[in-house]
Motif scaffolding. Structure first.
Motif, short mmCIF file in Angstrom:
data_model
loop_
_atom_site.label_atom_id
_atom_site.label_comp_id
_atom_site.label_asym_id
_atom_site.label_seq_id
_atom_site.Cartn_x
_atom_site.Cartn_y
_atom_site.Cartn_z
N LEU A 53 0.80 -1.22 0.00
CA LEU A 53 0.00 0.00 0.00
C LEU A 53 0.84 1.27 0.00
O LEU A 53 0.48 2.26 -0.61
N ASP A 54 1.96 1.29 0.70
CA ASP A 54 2.73 2.53 0.81
C ASP A 54 4.23 2.25 0.63
O ASP A 54 5.04 2.53 1.49
N LEU A 55 4.57 1.69 -0.52
CA LEU A 55 5.95 1.28 -0.76
C LEU A 55 6.91 2.47 -0.79
O LEU A 55 8.05 2.39 -0.32
N SER A 56 6.45 3.60 -1.33
CA SER A 56 7.35 4.75 -1.51
C SER A 56 7.73 5.39 -0.18
O SER A 56 8.82 5.98 -0.07
N ASN A 57 6.85 5.34 0.82
CA ASN A 57 7.11 6.00 2.11
C ASN A 57 7.55 5.03 3.21
O ASN A 57 7.83 5.47 4.33
N GLN A 58 7.55 3.74 2.92
CA GLN A 58 7.91 2.75 3.95
C GLN A 58 9.05 1.88 3.42
O GLN A 58 8.83 0.88 2.75
N PRO A 59 10.28 2.25 3.74
CA PRO A 59 11.44 1.48 3.25
C PRO A 59 11.41 0.01 3.68
O PRO A 59 11.85 -0.86 2.93
#
Length: 627
Positions: free
Chosen positions: A560-566
């Motif tokens: 769901l939030d790959l760009s903000n969750q390394p």
């Protein structure tokens, strides 16, 4: 003249005619002879009559003697039979006269009592004390003896228990001849075996056969007594409902004998955690209940629950095998949570299921929110039963995209429920369906509906686009699952390659050899297998290597939030690499933005699924999309 006189005259007189002087004398002698003749005749007659009568009497006496001899013989036979019966009876019989002497006794009495009591003098006080000292309870017999003293004619019955554990049933009555009391007869019968059998039946009726613990019936009785005690002395009690987590794997992997051994060991461990005054019961299967009485505060329940959890989590060694299980405990309190045993058990059961839902191996107290949730679950269950018959379900299909070509390569079938209210979402009704077993009937409906839709698409010439169907662990344990899937696919005449089965990692906790066998049968038939929600459950590289699996689906929580969750990006990247190294395809579900799509394409993910590409839709909409 008498013949004898004539003979004498002729012999001794010279002439035959006596002179005149002798005539009178001879006449007297003749008269005497005549008289003697008559008397002799009478004597002969009397003797004859006496002889006849004597002969008659002798005959009568002979017949009487024979009769008496016959009677004596019959009497001897009867007495022998009576004595044999007297000795062979199962009762010990004593006849005691008024002086206290034993006038008769049978063999059973001889075996039961000391010969000194039976044969040597009257029953003295010392002898009676010797007999009475063998009794477990002397007061009852003392009471009966006082009754006899006050009423010699009284007839009494009763039972005696000896200190050695034997039981005797007795009966005593007065020995009477006419109106005279001669003494008293005592009869004793050994009823130890029937008493033992009765006690065994009684024990079996209220105890568990395997562990020897109280069962539900005895637990209810003790709970009722405990509640009465609480009301009288203003104390509290608590009910701990214990369920063993993952116990099924012991039976599946090692057999029921190993499972029974573990249950016995669990019983021993729980006993070490509770007080002597507390009760532990087994309700059946792997469910136990502990009743804690006379509590002043609830924290004692917490302490004991922690002890039990810590004991059960230790390894169980059965033969050469070692097993690890845990326990979930639900706690209800009296009087806070209920006023009767049924309510307390029900609420402790609710709390136990809540403990399981929180990850197992913990304890939870009952609260009102649990009851509200339970009532909601019951309402959902009732509506689900209606839904199946009322055709309230339908399927939505979400397309799956080849991330290299952006082409639709298949679909996932998603179950939807056409009912108003807040209980029609899958995350609410699916767990209820699994708990109640309704999921088997619902799953069968889903498979038939999918096969029907696939057949329609093929007939319309839209090509083979596989449809993924979620199969819950509950359905998977159905031994007829493979047979039913094959039969349905054959019935609708579609290729097996048109169906894909999605399973979750929780299935790996079951009998892995059974899981492997089922998946192999499905694969051999032509059905592909995917592991859904990968990364959120009990992942094991060994299982991935051993099991016949085709696809890994990365759980949407990592997408769901790959760009903000390394961290999510790292996990998704690892899963993709892992799958490819194992020769598996990767599906990423939950793609909702371009950033996630780009990341997955760049990392080499094979297939994508999510609202960013297509939302789930009805079959009719899907046909338009395919066209």
């Amino acid at each position: 003249m008498h013949r004898l006189l004539k003979r004498q005259i002729k012999k001794y007189l010279l002439t035959n005619e006596p002179d005149e002087e002798l005539t009178h004398f001879l006449a007297s002698i003749d008269q005497a002879y005549q008289q003697n003749e008559r008397e002799l005749s009478l004597i002969d007659r009397s003797l004859e009559l006496a002889s006849t009568e004597l002969s008659s009497r002798n005959e009568s006496l002979r017949r009487e003697v024979e009769k008496q001899q016959l009677i004596q013989k019959e009497l001897s036979l009867s007495l022998a039979a009576l004595n044999a019966t007297f000795d062979s009876t199962g009762e010990a019989i004593l006849a005691i006269n008024l002086e206290g002497n034993v006038t008769k006794y049978n063999q059973m009495a001889g075996q039961l009592f000391d010969s000194n009591i039976l044969t040597r003098g009257p029953l003295s006080l010392i002898k009676l004390k010797t007999v009475i000292s063998q009794l477990d309870d002397t007061s009852r017999l003392g009471h009966k003896l006082r009754q006899i003293k006050h009423n010699p004619l009284v007839e009494l019955y009763g039972q005696l228990r000896l200190k050695d554990g034997r039981f005797f049933e007795y009966h005593t009555s007065a020995q009477i001849q006419g109106e005279q009391i001669l003494g008293r007869v005592w009869c004793f019968r050994d009823i130890s075996e029937p008493k033992h059998n009765e006690a065994m039946v009684q024990h079996q009726a209220f105890h568990d056969a395997l562990t020897g613990l109280p069962n539900r019936a005895l637990l209810d009785d003790r709970l009722s007594h405990g509640i009465t005690y609480c009301n009288r002395f203003n104390t509290h009690l608590s009910v701990l409902f214990i369920d063993l987590d993952d116990f099924k794997k012991v039976n599946d992997n090692a057999g029921h004998q190993a499972g029974d051994a573990v249950l016995k060991e669990v019983t021993k461990r729980i006993k070490t955690c509770i007080r002597d005054v507390d009760t532990i019961a087994r309700l059946g299967g792997d469910e136990f209940v502990v009743l804690l009485e006379n509590l002043q505060e609830s924290k004692i329940s917490t302490v004991i629950s922690h002890r039990i959890i810590d004991e059960i989590v230790k390894p169980f060694v059965v033969g050469d095998s070692e097993f690890y299980i845990s326990s979930s405990i639900g706690i209800s309190m009296y009087p806070k949570d209920g006023i009767d045993s049924e309510e307390l058990l029900r609420k402790a059961d609710m709390a136990m299921y809540h403990a399981k839902s929180l990850g197992k191996n913990n304890h939870q107290y009952f609260d009102s929110e649990l009851e509200r949730s339970s009532n909601q679950q019951l309402q959902v269950e009732n509506h689900l039963r209606e839904a199946i018959g009322n055709d309230e379900f339908h399927l939505n299909y979400q397309p799956k995209i080849d991330l290299k070509s952006n082409a639709i390569i298949g679909f996932e079938a998603l179950l939807r429920w056409n009912r108003a209210g807040g209980m029609n979402t899958p995350d609410i009704f699916i767990p209820v369906a699994e708990q109640t077993g309704l999921i088997n009937e619902i799953g069968d409906w889903v498979l038939k509906q999918v096969c029907s839709d696939v057949k329609k698409w093929l007939e319309l010439g839209y090509g083979l686009l596989p449809v993924a169907i979620n199969v819950s662990p509950v359905e998977f344990r159905n031994k007829k699952l493979v047979e039913q899937i094959k039969a349905t696919i054959i019935e609708y005449g579609i290729p097996p390659e048109a169906i894909e089965i999605e399973i979750t990692e929780s299935l790996f906790l079951d009998n892995i050899s059974f899981v492997k066998e089922i998946l192999k049968e499905l694969r051999d038939f032509g059905i592909s297998v995917a592991v859904d929600d990968f990364g959120t459950g009990y992942s094991s590289l060994q299982y991935l290597h051993e099991l016949p699996i085709d696809i890994l689906k990365i759980d949407k929580s990592f997408i769901l939030d790959l760009s903000n969750q390394p961290h999510n990006a790292a996990i998704a990247d690892s899963i993709i690499n892992l799958a490819h190294n194992l020769g598996l395809k990767v599906v990423a579900e939950g793609i909702e933005n371009q950033a996630s799509m780009s990341f997955l394409k760049h990392r080499g993910c094979d297939i994508g699924q999510g609202f960013f590409m297509y939302k789930p839709m009805r079959s009719e909409e899907l046909i338009e999309l395919i066209v």
